[in-house]
Design a protein around this motif. Structure first.
Motif, mmCIF file in Angstrom:
data_model
loop_
_atom_site.group_PDB
_atom_site.id
_atom_site.type_symbol
_atom_site.label_atom_id
_atom_site.label_comp_id
_atom_site.label_asym_id
_atom_site.label_seq_id
_atom_site.Cartn_x
_atom_site.Cartn_y
_atom_site.Cartn_z
ATOM 1 N N LEU A 186 0.824 -1.217 0.000
ATOM 2 C CA LEU A 186 0.000 0.000 0.000
ATOM 3 C C LEU A 186 0.856 1.264 0.000
ATOM 4 N N LYS A 187 1.963 1.249 0.710
ATOM 5 C CA LYS A 187 2.851 2.411 0.714
ATOM 6 C C LYS A 187 3.370 2.690 -0.693
ATOM 7 N N GLU A 222 2.320 5.985 -2.982
ATOM 8 C CA GLU A 222 3.374 6.810 -3.566
ATOM 9 C C GLU A 222 3.173 6.966 -5.079
ATOM 10 N N GLU A 223 2.789 5.861 -5.758
ATOM 11 C CA GLU A 223 2.560 5.906 -7.209
ATOM 12 C C GLU A 223 1.398 6.831 -7.561
ATOM 13 N N ILE A 224 0.318 6.714 -6.798
ATOM 14 C CA ILE A 224 -0.882 7.500 -7.078
ATOM 15 C C ILE A 224 -0.699 8.944 -6.652
ATOM 16 N N TRP A 258 -5.962 -0.913 -5.985
ATOM 17 C CA TRP A 258 -5.448 -2.111 -5.309
ATOM 18 C C TRP A 258 -5.624 -3.301 -6.227
ATOM 19 N N LYS A 259 -4.527 -3.997 -6.545
ATOM 20 C CA LYS A 259 -4.553 -5.021 -7.579
ATOM 21 C C LYS A 259 -4.663 -6.447 -7.062
ATOM 22 N N TYR A 260 -4.556 -6.641 -5.767
ATOM 23 C CA TYR A 260 -4.595 -7.998 -5.234
ATOM 24 C C TYR A 260 -6.032 -8.460 -5.020
ATOM 25 N N ASP A 261 -6.237 -9.723 -5.259
ATOM 26 C CA ASP A 261 -7.551 -10.331 -5.109
ATOM 27 C C ASP A 261 -7.940 -10.352 -3.634
ATOM 28 N N SER A 262 -9.233 -10.237 -3.388
ATOM 29 C CA SER A 262 -9.705 -10.245 -2.006
ATOM 30 C C SER A 262 -9.532 -11.607 -1.350
ATOM 31 N N ALA A 263 -9.229 -12.642 -2.136
ATOM 32 C CA ALA A 263 -8.966 -13.961 -1.555
ATOM 33 C C ALA A 263 -7.598 -14.010 -0.892
ATOM 34 N N VAL A 301 -5.229 1.437 4.812
ATOM 35 C CA VAL A 301 -5.250 2.659 3.983
ATOM 36 C C VAL A 301 -5.646 3.864 4.844
ATOM 37 N N LYS A 302 -6.672 3.689 5.670
ATOM 38 C CA LYS A 302 -7.100 4.775 6.561
ATOM 39 C C LYS A 302 -5.963 5.201 7.482
#
Length: 178
Positions: free
Chosen positions: A135-136, A140-142, A157-162, A173-174
């Motif tokens: 996430l960091k 930074e990218e965004i 966020w590109k990772y699957d919720s599984a 994130v918060k």
């Protein structure tokens, strides 16, 4: 010359194939589906009733989902199975908290055992530390700076919720944006 020879030019035997099981709209990932079916057989032979009930319920939920109006044709098979699995896990987690709040520890224990069986079918989960590191990099990218940018981060966020629980991701994130 017989009628068949004139019709097709040569006589070829007709072959029919019939599948043993009827399929629904989704084709589910064979390894996990095969694992569920093998576990069902194993639990039947071992007479492990609680585990058997969980696996049979999951297979039933999967079949129901693929035939429901909510199912979209062409949904990736892994996504359909993971969706059903995650809903079953979430249902068990809610039940555990409600039983504990209602003073029914024996029912909460039963649901916890069923939850462990369901979680054994999930892929390996990312740790909170791994999620925070990813996430960091993403923040930074965004270029996100405040809590108002949380939607952008969650969308990217590109990772699957599984593999990474969305609730955990949103909490991190918060924490990072505030």
């Amino acid at each position: 010359m017989s009628f068949l020879t004139r019709l097709s030019g040569s006589i070829r035997p007709l072959t029919f194939t019939a599948s043993r099981y009827y399929t629904s709209g989704a084709v589910v990932s064979e390894p996990l589906l095969a694992r569920l079916k093998n576990d069902r057989k194993t639990f039947m032979k071992a007479k492990k009733q609680p585990d058997l009930n969980v696996v049979k319920g999951l297979l039933s939920d999967l079949l129901y989902y693929t035939k429901s109006a909510n199912f979209v044709e062409g949904t990736p098979e892994e996504e359909a199975l993971m969706s059903v699995l995650q809903k079953a896990i979430k249902r068990r987690q809610d039940s555990v908290s409600q039983f504990q709040a209602g003073g029914r520890p024996e029912l909460a224990q039963q649901e916890t055992e069923e939850l462990k069986v369901l979680e054994s079918y999930l892929p390996e989960q990312m740790s909170s530390e791994d999620i925070e590191v990813e996430l960091k990099k993403l923040i930074e990218e965004i270029g996100a700076t405040s809590g108002k940018d949380m939607g952008k981060v969650m969308k990217a966020w590109k990772y699957d919720s599984a593999t990474a629980d969305r609730k955990t991701v949103s909490e991190i994130v918060k924490k990072l944006l505030n």
